[in-house]
Design an enzyme around this catalytic site. Structure first.
Site, PDB file in Angstrom:
ATOM      1  N   GLY A   1      41.003  66.871   8.786  1.00  0.00           N
ATOM      2  CA  GLY A   1      40.817  67.137   7.373  1.00  0.00           C
ATOM      3  C   GLY A   1      40.987  65.870   6.565  1.00  0.00           C
ATOM      4  O   GLY A   1      41.539  64.876   7.066  1.00  0.00           O
TER       5      GLY A   1
ATOM      6  N   SER B   1      40.485  57.032   8.567  1.00  0.00           N
ATOM      7  CA  SER B   1      40.041  57.872   9.685  1.00  0.00           C
ATOM      8  C   SER B   1      41.102  57.981  10.784  1.00  0.00           C
ATOM      9  O   SER B   1      41.693  56.967  11.190  1.00  0.00           O
ATOM     10  CB  SER B   1      38.763  57.273  10.280  1.00  0.00           C
ATOM     11  OG  SER B   1      38.274  58.083  11.314  1.00  0.00           O
TER      12      SER B   1
ATOM     13  N   HIS C   1      37.926  68.329   2.675  1.00  0.00           N
ATOM     14  CA  HIS C   1      37.326  68.898   3.886  1.00  0.00           C
ATOM     15  C   HIS C   1      38.457  69.250   4.846  1.00  0.00           C
ATOM     16  O   HIS C   1      39.341  68.444   5.094  1.00  0.00           O
ATOM     17  CB  HIS C   1      36.388  67.863   4.519  1.00  0.00           C
ATOM     18  CG  HIS C   1      35.866  68.261   5.868  1.00  0.00           C
ATOM     19  ND1 HIS C   1      35.297  69.488   6.114  1.00  0.00           N
ATOM     20  CD2 HIS C   1      35.841  67.591   7.049  1.00  0.00           C
ATOM     21  CE1 HIS C   1      34.930  69.562   7.390  1.00  0.00           C
ATOM     22  NE2 HIS C   1      35.255  68.431   7.976  1.00  0.00           N
TER      23      HIS C   1
ATOM     24  N   HIS D   1      39.362  71.869   8.579  1.00  0.00           N
ATOM     25  CA  HIS D   1      38.896  72.809   9.603  1.00  0.00           C
ATOM     26  C   HIS D   1      39.867  73.987   9.630  1.00  0.00           C
ATOM     27  O   HIS D   1      40.294  74.432  10.709  1.00  0.00           O
ATOM     28  CB  HIS D   1      38.827  72.137  10.981  1.00  0.00           C
ATOM     29  CG  HIS D   1      37.703  71.171  11.140  1.00  0.00           C
ATOM     30  ND1 HIS D   1      36.926  71.104  12.264  1.00  0.00           N
ATOM     31  CD2 HIS D   1      37.204  70.232  10.300  1.00  0.00           C
ATOM     32  CE1 HIS D   1      36.003  70.142  12.125  1.00  0.00           C
ATOM     33  NE2 HIS D   1      36.164  69.603  10.946  1.00  0.00           N
TER      34      HIS D   1
ATOM     35  N   ASP E   1      38.826  86.096  -8.723  1.00  0.00           N
ATOM     36  CA  ASP E   1      39.608  85.221  -9.602  1.00  0.00           C
ATOM     37  C   ASP E   1      39.095  83.782  -9.541  1.00  0.00           C
ATOM     38  O   ASP E   1      39.377  82.980 -10.429  1.00  0.00           O
ATOM     39  CB  ASP E   1      41.094  85.229  -9.187  1.00  0.00           C
ATOM     40  CG  ASP E   1      41.829  86.490  -9.642  1.00  0.00           C
ATOM     41  OD1 ASP E   1      41.361  87.141 -10.603  1.00  0.00           O
ATOM     42  OD2 ASP E   1      42.869  86.819  -9.040  1.00  0.00           O
TER      43      ASP E   1
ATOM     44  N   HIS F   1      30.277  74.172  11.351  1.00  0.00           N
ATOM     45  CA  HIS F   1      31.229  73.099  11.141  1.00  0.00           C
ATOM     46  C   HIS F   1      32.488  73.679  10.475  1.00  0.00           C
ATOM     47  O   HIS F   1      33.282  74.304  11.162  1.00  0.00           O
ATOM     48  CB  HIS F   1      30.550  71.986  10.332  1.00  0.00           C
ATOM     49  CG  HIS F   1      31.345  70.734  10.208  1.00  0.00           C
ATOM     50  ND1 HIS F   1      30.788  69.547   9.819  1.00  0.00           N
ATOM     51  CD2 HIS F   1      32.652  70.484  10.374  1.00  0.00           C
ATOM     52  CE1 HIS F   1      31.732  68.624   9.782  1.00  0.00           C
ATOM     53  NE2 HIS F   1      32.862  69.167  10.121  1.00  0.00           N
TER      54      HIS F   1
ATOM     55  N   TYR G   1      44.773  83.648 -18.474  1.00  0.00           N
ATOM     56  CA  TYR G   1      45.670  83.403 -17.352  1.00  0.00           C
ATOM     57  C   TYR G   1      46.264  82.015 -17.503  1.00  0.00           C
ATOM     58  O   TYR G   1      45.571  81.082 -17.888  1.00  0.00           O
ATOM     59  CB  TYR G   1      44.900  83.509 -16.039  1.00  0.00           C
ATOM     60  CG  TYR G   1      45.787  83.388 -14.818  1.00  0.00           C
ATOM     61  CD1 TYR G   1      46.367  84.510 -14.255  1.00  0.00           C
ATOM     62  CD2 TYR G   1      46.060  82.148 -14.254  1.00  0.00           C
ATOM     63  CE1 TYR G   1      47.194  84.413 -13.146  1.00  0.00           C
ATOM     64  CE2 TYR G   1      46.890  82.038 -13.152  1.00  0.00           C
ATOM     65  CZ  TYR G   1      47.445  83.170 -12.609  1.00  0.00           C
ATOM     66  OH  TYR G   1      48.265  83.058 -11.515  1.00  0.00           O
TER      67      TYR G   1
END
Lengths: 233, 233, 233, 233
Positions: free
Chosen positions: D29, D46, D96, D98, D121, D172, D230
């Site tokens: 991620g 990375s 991103h 997983h 919501d 993915h 809210y």
């Protein structure tokens, strides 16, 4: 010093139990506690993360959901809590969560069947799922009507809110209540656990049957009523 | 000082392991340990949250479930523990939980099939699910009869309680036992893990078959009996 | 001081990662690390709870599973590790767990299908499930034969153990390996996560298809081989 | 001192939230944050484990994914982030992961249906699943094209990226975005929770229906737009 200090502390503690018990993600839930003598209840402010919540942030409202004390906006579900306190004199606390398994049953528009004694220790019927509200009510005073959606569902089923202390609001999520805010929080955790067990039961046996009457009665009476023998009182 | 100090400590520690292992919510479970010389067992008091439990709260009972020492009411399941200690001389501890997956199998009224070596490391048969009790027994001395429900189920299956140390009580939840309270707690965690694995196995392959005999035998004998070679003894 | 101090420390740390990653209950797992120069590997002692494990408890064995150093009995799976080290010169670590989802696939006797890039980042084929051993092998030198069960399954599938670093042993549980013990532990966690995702994928879509070739290739090559561009090396 | 210190800190904190929220295993991620004035964004390096990540490791890139500052290689998904920042001027952060349930839906190639108010919501449509990329795009500039895969899917559905802040990339995993990196992280957790609830809803009731329009509208408007009520603003 606030006249509602104790009530705010009780409400703060009830709210903080919700993330501890794994019942809320972010701000998806709220707990309230009532002071019947003063005619008010205390509730979580809207949209405040639990990690940032402080006792003094708790908002005091009357039973028409008007703010009596507090600098923050109360939970967006405040009107639902207000209706329940106004209609049901015996309850001392209300809790709303979007806990995962109970919410899945609410989204599936299914009552949670009573499959075992874990469930029967707390109520002798299925946990009811109130059907979604009519469109004109949704467009009107939505949170106020959610209170009546709950009350009406119990009436239609012939359930007593002193015995059935939890409900699923269809396509939405569970609401629970109890003699105290602490008990309402307890009921939220029970509702979630029973929801998970019932889901798994049907996965293992799609033809699983409801618990038989004698077991429902026995287990409920172990914990409730004059002949109860569970706990220390 | 109590003559049962060591027994109470052992029982306290066994009980405290249950929430640590994720096997109980609130007070939904209890562990006991026996002292065969003194003819008593020690058990959790009824309805006391684990966070509040203290060694001195543990209650001492005889094998007819009479309180021998302690100021609190013992677990509502005390009579079930008493029956098991009275009938099975070899066991040293008993545990009852409502752990999620094992309880779901109990609610589904299904034995947990032996699908793999995790299961066979501990017993060579399915984990039996005792059918629900007859109504007149439920209305009678329910917890006492739960003990016989367990004993009778094992007898009917032809199982030895020294080899099968766990059972599901239909529509209720698991009971486990063992040479010590520590072992009974261990068996509760094994039962829950095996219950979860068996559920997932059937989800992945509804036609999954039982483990073959040679593997059942091999894995059980790795851990049990004269030729065992697992562990340090 | 032991000539294997560093190897024991590496092995100790690899083992301790298993409960941290939620991959083992009690003692249901073991990790080992090899020293190719000395012709030995280090492995967890049998049946010792992780909470009690110490660096000095780690046992040193040769590739025929004879104990070279250590006062405790090595893991009951030691012969399986020994076979893998003896046959596969490139591997530096082996891990065995009974992690929940991977074990469920093993019990279901099903390969874990490659459904997405999480899987393809690590291997380009399904994770194979080796069929259960023949009865006479089980009754013979069981753990030794488990090593060959793994090796033979890879051969039959035409898989290279440098590219496929994980397998399910049918009705038993996963084994993983890698260039180091650390990598073998990493592979065990990947295997469990991929097993869970694949199970859920089939629950959501029983007709889910394998990942297409171009995506398998792309994702594997992002992390492996001369043109990889994942990570810092 | 770096001119991007604040941006790096924001990005570091957004990344560290991902494992805290249970959304990433190992390095599966990445989160980024943009500085529109400077025309750059900051992103995780990375393959660096979260436990080892430091503020100064964060890499600064321009909208063509060129490194502007930093000694480490940026996330292998950097080009996808760059495309989204370049095309969508209003977004301040991209995430991103997983995460398990959202990834399972992506692997199943299914949109996540809107079954309840937890979903409504946050967005009023199903969470779209973008179909897998054509093979020649995969073999070409894959991560760059992943950005367009996301943008094109939203266009085809007629969705506004200011209202739909999450997507599944087929086979993915999910991508989310928002006005800030913090909001993008929040959206990742919402996406995972909604994915889990929708899966369970269909398990409980395979014929579950989408939420009706009036409820979709009401709940979205409680949190978004001029009449929202809210939160505290």
């Amino acid at each position: 010093m606030s006249a509602y200090k104790t009530l705010k502390e009780e409400t703060y503690e009830a709210n903080m139990r919700l993330p501890e018990l794994g019942l809320v993600l972010f701000t998806f839930g709220n707990a309230s506690a009532v002071d019947r003598n003063k005619g008010v209840f205390a509730i979580k402010p809207s949209g405040v993360p639990y990690a940032d919540l402080k006792v003094e942030d708790i908002v005091i409202c009357d039973f028409d959901a008007n703010v009596v004390e507090g600098s923050m906006r109360p939970s967006s579900d405040t009107k639902t809590h207000a209706v329940l306190y106004k209609e049901w004199n015996e309850i001392g606390g209300v809790v709303h969560t979007h806990s995962t398994y109970a919410t899945a049953w609410a989204q599936a528009l299914k009552d949670i069947p009573i499959f075992g004694t874990t469930h029967a220790d707390h109520l002798t019927s299925d946990i009811p799922c109130a059907p979604p509200m009519k469109d004109d009510y949704i467009q009107g005073d939505y949170e106020h009507m959610t209170g009546y959606q709950i009350i009406d569902c119990l009436k239609e089923r012939g359930f007593d809110h002193n015995e059935v202390e939890m409900i699923l609001v269809g396509n939405h999520a569970p609401f629970t209540w109890g003699k105290t805010a602490h008990k309402a929080v307890y009921n939220s955790a029970v509702c979630e656990e029973v929801a998970k067990m019932a889901h798994l039961t049907l996965q293992i046996n799609p033809n699983a049957k409801q618990l038989k009457e004698a077991l429902k009665k026995k287990h409920f009476e172990r914990k409730h009523g004059g002949n109860s023998y569970y706990g220390q009182e």
